[in-house]
Design a protein around this motif. Structure first.
Motif, PDB file in Angstrom:
ATOM      1  N   ASN A 182      81.448  -9.381  60.365  1.00 30.80           N
ATOM      2  CA  ASN A 182      81.695  -9.471  61.808  1.00 30.80           C
ATOM      3  C   ASN A 182      82.799  -8.504  62.247  1.00 30.80           C
ATOM      4  O   ASN A 182      83.654  -8.833  63.068  1.00 30.80           O
ATOM      5  CB  ASN A 182      82.069 -10.910  62.214  1.00 30.80           C
ATOM      6  CG  ASN A 182      82.023 -11.122  63.718  1.00 30.80           C
ATOM      7  OD1 ASN A 182      81.043 -10.793  64.376  1.00 30.80           O
ATOM      8  ND2 ASN A 182      83.097 -11.649  64.273  1.00 30.80           N
ATOM      9  N   LEU A 183      82.751  -7.290  61.713  1.00 32.18           N
ATOM     10  CA  LEU A 183      83.774  -6.289  62.032  1.00 32.18           C
ATOM     11  C   LEU A 183      83.152  -5.110  62.773  1.00 32.18           C
ATOM     12  O   LEU A 183      82.063  -4.651  62.424  1.00 32.18           O
ATOM     13  CB  LEU A 183      84.453  -5.791  60.754  1.00 32.18           C
ATOM     14  CG  LEU A 183      85.308  -6.814  59.994  1.00 32.18           C
ATOM     15  CD1 LEU A 183      85.784  -6.210  58.682  1.00 32.18           C
ATOM     16  CD2 LEU A 183      86.483  -7.274  60.834  1.00 32.18           C
ATOM     17  N   LYS A 221      85.801   0.263  67.705  1.00 25.66           N
ATOM     18  CA  LYS A 221      86.893  -0.600  67.251  1.00 25.66           C
ATOM     19  C   LYS A 221      87.888  -0.851  68.380  1.00 25.66           C
ATOM     20  O   LYS A 221      88.316  -1.994  68.611  1.00 25.66           O
ATOM     21  CB  LYS A 221      87.618   0.046  66.063  1.00 25.66           C
ATOM     22  CG  LYS A 221      86.792   0.126  64.788  1.00 25.66           C
ATOM     23  CD  LYS A 221      87.605   0.774  63.673  1.00 25.66           C
ATOM     24  CE  LYS A 221      86.828   0.878  62.386  1.00 25.66           C
ATOM     25  NZ  LYS A 221      87.628   1.538  61.319  1.00 25.66           N
ATOM     26  N   ASP A 222      88.269   0.208  69.086  1.00 23.98           N
ATOM     27  CA  ASP A 222      89.199   0.044  70.201  1.00 23.98           C
ATOM     28  C   ASP A 222      88.577  -0.788  71.312  1.00 23.98           C
ATOM     29  O   ASP A 222      89.244  -1.631  71.933  1.00 23.98           O
ATOM     30  CB  ASP A 222      89.605   1.412  70.754  1.00 23.98           C
ATOM     31  CG  ASP A 222      90.457   2.227  69.780  1.00 23.98           C
ATOM     32  OD1 ASP A 222      90.997   1.620  68.831  1.00 23.98           O
ATOM     33  OD2 ASP A 222      90.568   3.453  69.966  1.00 23.98           O
ATOM     34  N   LEU A 239      86.234 -11.870  76.191  1.00 20.95           N
ATOM     35  CA  LEU A 239      84.802 -11.675  76.375  1.00 20.95           C
ATOM     36  C   LEU A 239      84.055 -11.961  75.066  1.00 20.95           C
ATOM     37  O   LEU A 239      84.658 -12.114  74.009  1.00 20.95           O
ATOM     38  CB  LEU A 239      84.537 -10.253  76.855  1.00 20.95           C
ATOM     39  CG  LEU A 239      85.262  -9.882  78.154  1.00 20.95           C
ATOM     40  CD1 LEU A 239      85.043  -8.405  78.489  1.00 20.95           C
ATOM     41  CD2 LEU A 239      84.813 -10.766  79.307  1.00 20.95           C
ATOM     42  N   GLU A 240      82.718 -12.031  75.151  1.00 19.59           N
ATOM     43  CA  GLU A 240      81.949 -12.526  74.007  1.00 19.59           C
ATOM     44  C   GLU A 240      81.963 -11.596  72.807  1.00 19.59           C
ATOM     45  O   GLU A 240      82.036 -12.038  71.663  1.00 19.59           O
ATOM     46  CB  GLU A 240      80.505 -12.802  74.413  1.00 19.59           C
ATOM     47  CG  GLU A 240      79.697 -13.434  73.281  1.00 19.59           C
ATOM     48  CD  GLU A 240      78.209 -13.478  73.535  1.00 19.59           C
ATOM     49  OE1 GLU A 240      77.518 -14.220  72.818  1.00 19.59           O
ATOM     50  OE2 GLU A 240      77.725 -12.770  74.424  1.00 19.59           O
ATOM     51  N   GLY A 241      81.848 -10.303  73.027  1.00 16.19           N
ATOM     52  CA  GLY A 241      81.789  -9.384  71.902  1.00 16.19           C
ATOM     53  C   GLY A 241      81.152  -8.076  72.314  1.00 16.19           C
ATOM     54  O   GLY A 241      81.030  -7.760  73.502  1.00 16.19           O
ATOM     55  N   LYS A 250      75.683  -6.953  66.203  1.00 17.22           N
ATOM     56  CA  LYS A 250      76.613  -7.607  67.122  1.00 17.22           C
ATOM     57  C   LYS A 250      77.914  -7.957  66.409  1.00 17.22           C
ATOM     58  O   LYS A 250      77.920  -8.285  65.218  1.00 17.22           O
ATOM     59  CB  LYS A 250      75.990  -8.864  67.725  1.00 17.22           C
ATOM     60  CG  LYS A 250      75.493  -9.892  66.727  1.00 17.22           C
ATOM     61  CD  LYS A 250      74.757 -11.025  67.436  1.00 17.22           C
ATOM     62  CE  LYS A 250      74.114 -11.980  66.435  1.00 17.22           C
ATOM     63  NZ  LYS A 250      73.368 -13.069  67.105  1.00 17.22           N
ATOM     64  N   VAL A 251      78.997  -7.866  67.156  1.00 16.28           N
ATOM     65  CA  VAL A 251      80.327  -8.237  66.668  1.00 16.28           C
ATOM     66  C   VAL A 251      80.868  -9.259  67.669  1.00 16.28           C
ATOM     67  O   VAL A 251      81.074  -8.938  68.844  1.00 16.28           O
ATOM     68  CB  VAL A 251      81.272  -7.024  66.583  1.00 16.28           C
ATOM     69  CG1 VAL A 251      82.546  -7.413  65.841  1.00 16.28           C
ATOM     70  CG2 VAL A 251      80.590  -5.846  65.907  1.00 16.28           C
TER      71      VAL A 251
END
Length: 277
Positions: free
Chosen positions: A14-15, A147-148, A158-160, A181-182
């Motif tokens: 999850n990254l 990543k940022d 927020l969700e991701g 998805k993350v």
């Protein structure tokens, strides 16, 4: 015309990751919806024709022969997606709040199947085809680091995000590694307070002001070894029962990750991680 939506995989651990061959875009927290404007308009969730439910989406700003993929959301006063309001409106039309359709892909363009074209090309077609309105908007890839971007998404609750390969085809009904998805999970330490008689779920409680208040059920992530570890506790420390549940003394704590809190005080989609020794 219904097209089964392409599904996502969870990114490894999850990254988020940066890759010049991918796009990153916001993951909106609502209900997946296919807008099919062929001979007639139809609005499809994954398993329901919801055309009659959402009259605000009945005049889509797209020509005939267009099919879109996206997410319907209910926006709060701050422009954030209200997942609970969206699903409450889907279950009942009484006092339902208007939805906004967040389009992120186009599957048919001028009556032609474009799912075999690259995502990058489909994004261009989406921009050319959809005229944004109060009820129809376009989800655009961000410029810069995924990543940022994920860090910013987490800061704003927020969700991701979703990371998609630019050259990916649209694979109907397939859970593909081309889209990952993350999720912006939150974490908490909770008590196990019982179990379901009918389902393989545990009841959870949260320490709040010196008392343990119930926060719902845990179904996800429970391993067989975790179940075996809890069984003696369930048998030896019963503390009452109801029609559907057996309650136990809150002796065991565990770590969970979860999406959010419902207005009722229940934890949304908790996932078991480990026991706290």
């Amino acid at each position: 015309m219904f097209i089964p939506p392409m599904l996502l995989q969870y990114s490894k651990n999850n990254l988020p990751f940066d890759d010049p061959s991918t796009f990153a875009e916001l993951k909106w927290d609502g209900i997946r919806l296919i807008v099919s404007n062929m001979d007639e308009l139809n609005l499809y969730t994954k398993n329901t024709n919801a055309t009659a439910k959402y009259p605000e989406l009945h005049n889509p700003p797209i020509p005939k022969g267009t099919i879109l993929d996206g997410e319907i959301v209910v926006l709060d006063a701050h422009g954030k997606a209200d997942f609970e309001a969206c699903h409450a409106g889907f279950r009942s039309s009484k006092k339902r709040k208007p939805v906004v359709y967040m389009a992120f892909d186009i599957l048919y363009h001028r009556g032609v199947d474009v799912t075999r074209l690259s995502l990058e090309t489909r994004k261009q077609l989406l921009e050319e085809t959809l005229l944004e309105t109060d009820y129809y908007r376009i989800v655009r890839p961000i410029k810069g680091s995924a990543k940022d971007f994920f860090n910013i998404v987490c800061q704003h609750g927020l969700e991701g995000i979703v990371i998609k390969k630019k050259d990916s085809k649209y694979d109907n009904g397939v859970r593909s590694w081309s889209w990952q998805k993350v999720i912006n999970y939150q974490r908490a330490e909770v008590y196990i307070t019982g179990y379901s008689k009918k389902e393989s779920s545990w009841l959870l409680g949260y320490l709040d002001g010196g008392r343990i208040r119930p926060i719902g059920a845990l179904e996800l992530g429970i391993t067989q070894s975790a179940r075996e570890s809890m069984w003696p506790i369930f048998q030896n420390y019963k503390n009452g029962e109801s029609k559907d549940h057996v309650f136990v003394k809150p002796l065991v704590r565990c770590k969970v990750k979860y999406r959010d809190w419902y207005k009722s005080g229940a934890m949304r989609l908790p996932v078991f991680e480990e026991f706290i020794v």
